[in-house]
Motif scaffolding. Structure first.
Motif, mmCIF file in Angstrom:
data_model
loop_
_atom_site.group_PDB
_atom_site.id
_atom_site.type_symbol
_atom_site.label_atom_id
_atom_site.label_comp_id
_atom_site.label_asym_id
_atom_site.label_seq_id
_atom_site.Cartn_x
_atom_site.Cartn_y
_atom_site.Cartn_z
ATOM 1 N N ARG A 25 0.663 -1.104 0.073
ATOM 2 C CA ARG A 25 -0.118 0.057 0.000
ATOM 3 C C ARG A 25 1.022 1.336 -0.081
ATOM 4 O O ARG A 25 2.097 1.161 0.603
ATOM 5 C CB ARG A 25 -0.910 0.099 1.374
ATOM 6 N N ALA A 26 0.448 2.419 -0.679
ATOM 7 C CA ALA A 26 1.089 3.536 -0.791
ATOM 8 C C ALA A 26 1.168 4.539 0.472
ATOM 9 O O ALA A 26 1.679 5.487 0.457
ATOM 10 C CB ALA A 26 0.995 4.221 -1.890
ATOM 11 N N HIS A 27 0.372 4.202 1.343
ATOM 12 C CA HIS A 27 -0.293 5.187 2.383
ATOM 13 C C HIS A 27 0.591 5.193 3.554
ATOM 14 O O HIS A 27 0.372 6.284 4.170
ATOM 15 C CB HIS A 27 -1.572 5.143 2.681
ATOM 16 N N ASN A 28 1.443 4.291 3.829
ATOM 17 C CA ASN A 28 2.261 4.438 5.106
ATOM 18 C C ASN A 28 3.726 4.635 4.759
ATOM 19 O O ASN A 28 4.450 3.813 4.304
ATOM 20 C CB ASN A 28 2.071 3.253 6.000
ATOM 21 N N HIS A 40 6.244 11.744 9.295
ATOM 22 C CA HIS A 40 5.353 10.893 8.342
ATOM 23 C C HIS A 40 4.948 12.002 7.270
ATOM 24 O O HIS A 40 4.336 13.209 7.819
ATOM 25 C CB HIS A 40 4.362 10.231 8.990
ATOM 26 N N ILE A 42 2.247 13.309 3.855
ATOM 27 C CA ILE A 42 1.192 12.778 3.145
ATOM 28 C C ILE A 42 1.283 12.335 1.723
ATOM 29 O O ILE A 42 0.454 11.734 1.165
ATOM 30 C CB ILE A 42 0.090 13.857 3.141
ATOM 31 N N GLU A 43 2.285 12.928 1.275
ATOM 32 C CA GLU A 43 2.712 12.516 0.001
ATOM 33 C C GLU A 43 4.150 12.776 -0.458
ATOM 34 O O GLU A 43 5.068 13.524 0.073
ATOM 35 C CB GLU A 43 2.037 13.631 -1.176
#
Length: 160
Positions: A25-28, A40, A42-43
């Motif tokens: 997954r690309a979100h973590n 951390h 967001i992008e």
């Protein structure tokens, strides 16, 4: 098609063929500078490598175009993050603006779906900030204030 808990489809398990692995997954993900977690984001975008090529035709073989690799170029990485009172990235950028160039090794770490274990990392060697973009502020806004920093770097390596 249903999957077994081991990650194989029932047909593949019966035939003894390869197992299926879900894509990451690309979100973590998180950013580390000199081995210290800086937060951390967001992008993260712009992780890319391009190898330029020169083309030439060999005498007597005009229908064949040979391609010879020349320069390897690394794209700048753009990181977007929610504005907080942490200012380490801003201070690094400010130093660069003043001419105090401090190249640092930066690691972008992709985490598993739970956000706990690293699965892949990209190591940016000798990075420095080359662009900063402040948050858009608007009295009627309800979203998080987002800043952006762009890093340029010498080389990129991928690891686990």
């Amino acid at each position: 098609m249903s999957q077994t808990t081991e990650g194989t489809t029932p047909a593949a398990a019966a035939s003894g063929t390869a197992t299926w692995t879900d894509p990451f997954r690309a979100h973590n993900f998180k950013l580390m500078i000199q081995g210290v977690t800086e937060g951390h984001f967001i992008e993260c975008s712009g992780l890319d490598i391009t190898i330029d090529v020169d083309e030439y035709r060999e005498a007597g073989q005009s229908q064949v175009v040979h391609k010879v690799p020349t320069i390897t170029r690394y794209g700048d990485v753009s990181l977007r993050y929610g504005l907080t009172n942490r200012d380490e990235l801003w201070k690094w950028f400010e130093e660069t603006v003043r001419g105090e160039i401090k190249r640092r090794n930066v690691t972008i770490v992709l985490l598993d779906a739970q956000g706990t274990q690293p699965v892949i990392q990209w190591n940016l060697r000798d990075a420095l900030p080359v662009r900063w973009k402040g948050a858009t502020l608007r009295a009627t806004a309800r979203e998080v204030a987002i800043e952006e920093i762009v890093l340029s770097y010498e080389t990129l390596a991928r690891g686990a």
